[in-house]
Design an enzyme around this catalytic site. Sequence first.
Site, PDB file in Angstrom:
ATOM      1  N   ASP A  87      11.935  87.610 169.437  1.00 35.57           N
ATOM      2  CA  ASP A  87      11.674  86.242 169.044  1.00 35.57           C
ATOM      3  C   ASP A  87      12.325  85.224 170.020  1.00 35.57           C
ATOM      4  OD1 ASP A  87      10.376  86.216 166.274  1.00 35.57           O
ATOM      5  OD2 ASP A  87      11.953  87.696 166.067  1.00 35.57           O
ATOM      6  N   HIS A 126      23.422  60.302 184.238  1.00 34.22           N
ATOM      7  CA  HIS A 126      22.572  61.494 184.257  1.00 34.22           C
ATOM      8  C   HIS A 126      21.292  61.284 185.069  1.00 34.22           C
ATOM      9  CE1 HIS A 126      20.245  64.936 182.996  1.00 34.22           C
ATOM     10  NE2 HIS A 126      19.347  64.150 182.421  1.00 34.22           N
TER      11      HIS A 126
END
Length: 486
Positions: free
Chosen positions: A198, A342
């Site tokens: 998964d 950022h």
Amino acid sequence: MRSLVPLALGLLMHHGLARASVVQPRRNSPLLINPDAQPDLPSLPEAQAASAAVGLNLDDIQGDILIGMKKDKELFFFFNITDVATFKSKLKTDIHNRITSTTQLLDVATQPITAVNIAFSQSGLNALGVTDNLQDSNFGGGQFKDARLLGDPGTGNWVPGFSGTGIHGVILLASDTQSNIDNELKSIQSALDFGYMDGISQPAIQGFNGAPLPGQFVAKPGVILLGEDGDFQSQNRPAWTKSGSFLAFRQLKQRVPEFNKFLADHALSLPGLTQQENIDLLGARMVGRWKSGAPVDLAPLRDDPVLGADPQKNNDFTFDHPDLGSAFSMSTNQTFCPFSAHIQKSRPRFSLVNPELPTIHIMRAGIPYGPEVTETEATSQTSSDDPSLERGLAFVAYQSNLGNGFTFIQSSWVDNTFFPKGNVGVDPIIGSTNSGPPGNAQRTITGLDPTDFQKPMVLNEDFVVSRGGEYFFSPPISALISALSQ
């Protein structure tokens, strides 16, 4: 394949095949979303005209590579190949026909109920007996080998399945409802008949996007796609890899309560702003954008939601302000956007060189996962230890060369304390000093206070914690019935 990393991925927030001559309509409503702040996708006729001009085969390019962050819900399932012969047979007869191309995704009439893409790690190609050298050393070594290069202080926080070279591939499923994804997954499980693991600033791509938006970099297709114009390794690649792309996957846990606490504890003190506005300003300067998406370079003191929602304006800046004349120097002045923000660390635009570097670009295609912050977490200002409450970003980046794309941006820009100018520290959001216990690496950042660019601000904990990841190759659809299934 067996269970590994379930990522129930939710809403995108704030911040194909030419195998058949006729593709039957299967939808009445769009699979993809189109947030106002993001660049629009081209229409199918626009993309077909643009691709014909440069020779791109949109029917052979897997849909996720050029579409980007336009999904409502997405699930990643990581797998191991245990029966090679059976897998190759199923890849050719069952999986190939499910893979969604770029062409299919550009028109509602041809969009599937659930889009499906597939990619393979180096160990996955090895398992399939594919010995061709794809000419990318980062991909060949795997992301576990690059942990230190990427700034991870060890792999103590990595999901166990990412620790090594055991993951052979990933299946990406995207749709507008979780039930659609679940149904497609069950269908794939049934077809394969074995277990499984998964699981605003995109470049415009020549041959896919039409006229670029203001501030949008126009990249040659080979920056993202192997074997196309702009791929400097094009002559050395195996022919079957043309129009494929390297996929860098990272599971990034986000410590939202801790980030909010830091902003409140270290709020700026600009005159004329309220306490909350000073808190919000610090967060915006760390990111380089306000929550609306408005860049601080254009809205330096307060959020501007109208600007943030306007794709004609929200990316139209270079970090330079020539209109201010000698009153502003891009090499020293951080009044508008800190050098450490950022967005400047991850795309320096003109602050590094003019014109902008042509090869260091990636196509982002990730999606947030996990629940909103609970009342208990907000009150305690601490993230819960309950795994079901973990939240963050399933980061996906496509590029034709990892060393010029994701790994370069992370190691040479984001984690470089002297980039782009002076000793400004690492990226305060996703940067790491590559030291200290995972989640508690001290970083000293400058430029965050617009009244004192040299004032240091110490961050004692990571707001984004790497949970590991892997490098994959997303092959052209045609390779699924040729090179990968022979």
